[in-house]
Design a protein around this motif. Structure first.
Motif, PDB file in Angstrom:
ATOM      1  N   GLU A 291      13.213  13.782  29.933  1.00  0.00           N
ATOM      2  CA  GLU A 291      13.283  14.647  28.757  1.00  0.00           C
ATOM      3  C   GLU A 291      13.165  16.105  29.186  1.00  0.00           C
ATOM      4  OE1 GLU A 291      11.320  13.841  24.564  1.00  0.00           O
ATOM      5  OE2 GLU A 291       9.936  14.881  25.883  1.00  0.00           O
TER       6      GLU A 291
ATOM      7  N   SER B 166      14.068  20.135  23.823  1.00  0.00           N
ATOM      8  CA  SER B 166      15.171  19.885  22.885  1.00  0.00           C
ATOM      9  C   SER B 166      16.376  19.223  23.544  1.00  0.00           C
ATOM     10  CB  SER B 166      15.604  21.179  22.184  1.00  0.00           C
ATOM     11  OG  SER B 166      14.570  21.619  21.345  1.00  0.00           O
TER      12      SER B 166
ATOM     13  N   ARG C 161      22.575  17.257  15.677  1.00  0.00           N
ATOM     14  CA  ARG C 161      21.487  16.456  15.129  1.00  0.00           C
ATOM     15  C   ARG C 161      21.505  16.452  13.602  1.00  0.00           C
ATOM     16  NH1 ARG C 161      15.446  16.832  17.210  1.00  0.00           N
ATOM     17  NH2 ARG C 161      15.934  19.018  17.433  1.00  0.00           N
TER      18      ARG C 161
ATOM     19  N   PHE D 126      19.194   8.799  19.887  1.00  0.00           N
ATOM     20  CA  PHE D 126      18.027   8.254  20.597  1.00  0.00           C
ATOM     21  C   PHE D 126      16.737   8.599  19.855  1.00  0.00           C
ATOM     22  CE2 PHE D 126      20.413   8.832  24.888  1.00  0.00           C
ATOM     23  CZ  PHE D 126      21.213   7.749  24.589  1.00  0.00           C
ATOM     24  N   ASN D 127      16.785   9.705  19.111  1.00  0.00           N
ATOM     25  CA  ASN D 127      15.609  10.128  18.349  1.00  0.00           C
ATOM     26  C   ASN D 127      15.507   9.393  17.022  1.00  0.00           C
ATOM     27  OD1 ASN D 127      14.417  12.386  16.227  1.00  0.00           O
ATOM     28  ND2 ASN D 127      13.357  12.303  18.192  1.00  0.00           N
TER      29      ASN D 127
ATOM     30  N   LYS E 286      14.496  -5.757  14.531  1.00  0.00           N
ATOM     31  CA  LYS E 286      13.806  -4.520  14.914  1.00  0.00           C
ATOM     32  C   LYS E 286      13.693  -3.626  13.685  1.00  0.00           C
ATOM     33  CE  LYS E 286      15.860  -4.599  19.552  1.00  0.00           C
ATOM     34  NZ  LYS E 286      17.156  -5.301  19.476  1.00  0.00           N
TER      35      LYS E 286
ATOM     36  N   THR F 243      12.661   0.361  12.210  1.00  0.00           N
ATOM     37  CA  THR F 243      12.239   1.744  12.398  1.00  0.00           C
ATOM     38  C   THR F 243      11.475   2.110  11.144  1.00  0.00           C
ATOM     39  OG1 THR F 243      14.056   2.334  13.853  1.00  0.00           O
ATOM     40  CG2 THR F 243      12.995   4.128  12.678  1.00  0.00           C
TER      41      THR F 243
ATOM     42  N   TYR G 104       7.858   7.931  18.259  1.00  0.00           N
ATOM     43  CA  TYR G 104       8.594   9.198  18.222  1.00  0.00           C
ATOM     44  C   TYR G 104       7.643  10.356  17.987  1.00  0.00           C
ATOM     45  CZ  TYR G 104      12.586   6.100  17.854  1.00  0.00           C
ATOM     46  OH  TYR G 104      13.502   5.114  18.099  1.00  0.00           O
TER      47      TYR G 104
ATOM     48  N   SER H 228      10.149  18.312  16.987  1.00  0.00           N
ATOM     49  CA  SER H 228      11.596  18.088  17.105  1.00  0.00           C
ATOM     50  C   SER H 228      12.128  18.464  18.489  1.00  0.00           C
ATOM     51  CB  SER H 228      12.346  18.865  16.024  1.00  0.00           C
ATOM     52  OG  SER H 228      12.204  20.254  16.252  1.00  0.00           O
ATOM     53  N   ALA H 229      11.366  19.198  19.278  1.00  0.00           N
ATOM     54  CA  ALA H 229      11.826  19.551  20.626  1.00  0.00           C
ATOM     55  C   ALA H 229      11.683  18.379  21.594  1.00  0.00           C
ATOM     56  CB  ALA H 229      11.054  20.758  21.159  1.00  0.00           C
ATOM     57  N   ARG H 230      10.917  17.350  21.191  1.00  0.00           N
ATOM     58  CA  ARG H 230      10.792  16.161  22.052  1.00  0.00           C
ATOM     59  C   ARG H 230      11.651  15.052  21.462  1.00  0.00           C
ATOM     60  NH1 ARG H 230       5.608  18.434  23.319  1.00  0.00           N
ATOM     61  NH2 ARG H 230       4.474  17.632  21.515  1.00  0.00           N
ATOM     62  N   MET H 231      12.805  14.879  22.063  1.00  0.00           N
ATOM     63  CA  MET H 231      13.835  14.005  21.491  1.00  0.00           C
ATOM     64  C   MET H 231      13.587  12.522  21.748  1.00  0.00           C
ATOM     65  SD  MET H 231      16.139  15.942  20.102  1.00  0.00           S
ATOM     66  CE  MET H 231      17.617  14.928  20.012  1.00  0.00           C
ATOM     67  N   LEU H 232      12.970  12.204  22.867  1.00  0.00           N
ATOM     68  CA  LEU H 232      12.940  10.797  23.286  1.00  0.00           C
ATOM     69  C   LEU H 232      11.649  10.110  22.857  1.00  0.00           C
ATOM     70  CD1 LEU H 232      14.432  11.088  26.888  1.00  0.00           C
ATOM     71  CD2 LEU H 232      15.621  10.655  24.725  1.00  0.00           C
TER      72      LEU H 232
ATOM     73  N   ARG I  54       8.481   7.500  23.159  1.00  0.00           N
ATOM     74  CA  ARG I  54       7.657   7.006  24.257  1.00  0.00           C
ATOM     75  C   ARG I  54       7.469   5.508  24.065  1.00  0.00           C
ATOM     76  NH1 ARG I  54       9.004  12.197  24.415  1.00  0.00           N
ATOM     77  NH2 ARG I  54       7.698  13.451  25.789  1.00  0.00           N
TER      78      ARG I  54
ATOM     79  N   ARG J 130       6.426   7.953  13.472  1.00  0.00           N
ATOM     80  CA  ARG J 130       7.576   7.064  13.336  1.00  0.00           C
ATOM     81  C   ARG J 130       7.649   6.124  14.540  1.00  0.00           C
ATOM     82  NH1 ARG J 130      12.985   8.276  14.050  1.00  0.00           N
ATOM     83  NH2 ARG J 130      12.348  10.363  14.674  1.00  0.00           N
TER      84      ARG J 130
ATOM     85  N   THR K 105       9.804   2.519  16.320  1.00  0.00           N
ATOM     86  CA  THR K 105      10.794   1.445  16.299  1.00  0.00           C
ATOM     87  C   THR K 105      10.204   0.266  17.065  1.00  0.00           C
ATOM     88  OG1 THR K 105      12.706   2.925  16.193  1.00  0.00           O
ATOM     89  CG2 THR K 105      13.113   0.709  17.006  1.00  0.00           C
TER      90      THR K 105
ATOM     91  N   CYS L 148      16.980   5.233  24.709  1.00  0.00           N
ATOM     92  CA  CYS L 148      17.183   4.649  23.376  1.00  0.00           C
ATOM     93  C   CYS L 148      16.157   3.567  23.046  1.00  0.00           C
ATOM     94  CB  CYS L 148      18.601   4.115  23.223  1.00  0.00           C
ATOM     95  SG  CYS L 148      18.947   2.577  24.098  1.00  0.00           S
TER      96      CYS L 148
ATOM     97  N   ILE M 247      16.595   0.467  22.905  1.00  0.00           N
ATOM     98  CA  ILE M 247      17.172  -0.703  22.227  1.00  0.00           C
ATOM     99  C   ILE M 247      18.325  -1.347  23.003  1.00  0.00           C
ATOM    100  CG2 ILE M 247      16.443   0.030  19.923  1.00  0.00           C
ATOM    101  CD1 ILE M 247      19.333   1.042  19.453  1.00  0.00           C
TER     102      ILE M 247
END
Lengths: 323, 256
Positions: A63, A66, A263, A286-287, B2, B4, B42, B46-50, B52, B90, B92, B216, B218
């Protein structure tokens, strides 16, 4: 209000301008557990080659602010399994064109399939394209000449205008479907590359692929990715992508599919106003698996709010202000 | 299936140095999660897209409560450590395959957890008991966590010798002469590699939970692959997706 969201891409009609970006969506099966793929303008599948590819060692991703870097290395199961399994799945899942075009008075197009093709050599691209020629479910081909993560092929084809023109015309001759060339942003002047693809006979352009980047893990004093470099994607690259779409829309006549960090509906509309006929949602899936649907709904809401009856009124509209 | 979903935080507390226990009201996921599965968590930034990926430590399907135990490894997990009651996050899940509980039925099963690989072994122990003869071996650097929550006999190994056997989990297994018919394990690669070798020597089955950087979660992006001995049916190469074919693999089937 009657609204038209459908667009034409290289002679193929899409129900709306929103699709998935290659490599972020597999062939849709995994995401179909979260939403109905039939809502998309098109599914763009992960790159497929004439034989299976192993891809790069791990770690393949990290990561970044953004965004993210990836160096998957185009791992894929090869075109034979892709046809038997992935295209079969899409064929079973996606509904045919329907006559009930709500509001538009005409045919509501089905969700289309754009197959992304990669190769190490001209022969491999041609071989794969020829194997896809008889696949009725492959509506369009997107040729990846811009992957920064494979040593041969990929970006090596995508950064030299003469090479781009040559590979484009070779693929164009071999292909039954319309051909979209996917361009790399890792060049000095992307309009040169866009013009070369157009001269080679491309029916459309996809842009942008990822920007080459690097991350270093300071605790380990080593590279975050096994491949050392990777492709940067996500909202961080969105302004770069908008600028490049804008430049190329002024340089070529063929349609452009805009992608890079989309997005939200606002991100997609920026791309459309810069000159894209359609857009792809990639890393943002992915988000949230349902990001593409939120973008579609958001565009619809925007059109309602601004009394836009046809999405095509917005394509390249910022140019109207130029003298 | 699954899901979300937004989950409500019931509580988040520290249970060790940089180790946190997060309890969430997550009805759908808690109701269907199996031991060894994980969830994608999640960020609210918003700056952390992926997301954990965090393993399921406990899942109370009846009350819809999910317990995640994680270590702060960066900014994302640090954010989760600061979640407070009534916050929302949030998720999944449940994702991945989980441990093959059928392989342990009516047998002597050894659950091995190393460091932050310990949490998924807790729900595994709870689901296996009392039908299976369950024993856990837990390895720590120094400070213990979660050990007292296990419902079975627990053997401890610490690197600094402050508790139990001084050394690693295999040192403890050998010192205590622990015998088993099957091993389920989660922990650092070096531990899993040693257990794979040990299981081969002993001629017993061994399943390990693997970790790899994911995007992802998934099965679509092919970020989190591990090397397999045989060609994988999905990938058509010797790569298996940790998030989908795993995270639990028969140790003989993969390269560690």
């Amino acid at each position: 209000m009657t609204k038209n969201m459908s667009v034409d891409i290289c002679g193929v009609r899409l129900k709306n301008p929103v699709m998935t970006a290659s490599g972020t969506f597999g062939s849709g099966a995994e995401f179909s557990e979260f939403f109905d793929l039939n809502r998309l303008g098109a599914v763009v599948t992960k790159g497929v080659s004439s034989v299976p590819w192993e891809g790069n060692p791990t770690p393949r991703i990290c990561e970044t602010p953004s965004g993210m870097l990836n160096a998957i290395g185009l791992q894929n199961a090869g075109v034979e399994v892709f046809s038997k399994r992935d295209l079969r799945f899409l064929s079973d899942t996606l509904l045919p064109d329907s006559g009930a075009g709500a509001g538009s008075g005409g045919i509501l197009p089905s969700t289309k399939v754009i197959v992304n093709v990669c190769g190490h050599s001209e022969e491999e691209y041609i071989d794969c394209v020829e194997k896809l020629a008889s696949e009725r479910r492959a509506d369009l081909l997107e040729i990846n000449i811009s992957c920064p993560n494979v040593k041969e092929g990929g970006i090596a084809f995508g950064t030299d205008p003469k090479g781009v023109e040559r590979i484009t015309s070779a693929v164009r001759r071999a292909a039954r479907q319309p051909v979209i060339m996917k361009l790399s942003p890792n060049v000095t002047d992307i309009t040169e590359i866009a013009r070369a693809a157009e001269a080679g006979g491309a029916d459309g352009l996809s842009m942008i692929n990822t920007l080459t980047g690097m991350k270093i893990d300071v605790e380990r004093r080593s590279f975050a990715l096994a491949n050392r470099t990777g492709g940067l994607s996500g909202p961080a690259i969105h302004p770069v992508a908008v600028r490049m779409v804008y430049q190329c829309a002024g340089a070529v006549k063929i349609p452009i599919i805009g992608m890079g960090g989309i997005r939200t509906a606002e991100d997609a509309l920026e791309m459309i106003m810069a000159g894209a006929s359609a857009v792809s949602v990639g890393t943002a899936s992915f988000n949230d698996q349902r990001t593409a649907l939120a973008v579609i709904d958001g565009i619809d809401e925007y059109m309602e709010r601004h009394h836009v009856s046809d999405i095509r009124e917005l394509t390249g509209c910022v140019r109207d202000w130029e003298t | 299936m699954k899901y979300t979903q937004k989950a409500k935080v019931l509580g988040c507390e520290t249970i060790g140095k940089n180790i946190y226990s997060l309890r969430l009201q997550a009805d759908d996921i808690a109701g269907s999660a199996a031991p060894g599965q994980f969830v994608s968590v999640y960020s609210n930034d918003s700056a952390r897209m992926l997301p954990r990926p965090i393993s399921v430590c406990e899942a109370d399907g009846e009350r819809g409560i999910l317990r995640l135990v994680f270590r702060i490894a960066g900014a994302g997990t640090e954010e989760f450590s600061k979640l407070r009651e009534d916050d929302e996050v949030r998720l999944t899940g449940p994702l991945g395959n989980g441990f093959p509980l059928g392989e342990a039925a009516r047998r002597r099963v050894l659950l091995v957890g190393g460091g932050i690989g310990i949490p998924p072994m807790l729900e595994t122990a709870k689901r296996l008991m009392p039908e299976a003869d369950v024993r856990a071996v837990l390895g720590f650097r120094d400070e213990l966590f979660l050990a007292e929550d296990f419902p079975c006999e627990v053997t401890i190994a610490t690197e600094d010798g402050s508790a139990g056997t001084k050394g690693n989990v295999l040192d403890a297994i050998r010192a205590q002469k622990i015998e088993a018919d099957v091993i389920f394990a989660c922990g650092p690669a070096v531990m899993l590699r040693a257990l794979k070798k040990y299981a081969l020597e002993q001629g017993i089955g061994c399943w390990v939970s693997m970790e790899e950087k994911m995007a992802c979660g998934i099965g679509a992006c092919l970020s989190c692959v591990c090397r397999s001995v045989q060609t994988d049916e999905h990938s058509q190469v010797k790569n298996k997706r940790v998030c989908t074919e795993g995270p639990v693999f028969r140790s003989a089937d993969i390269e560690i």
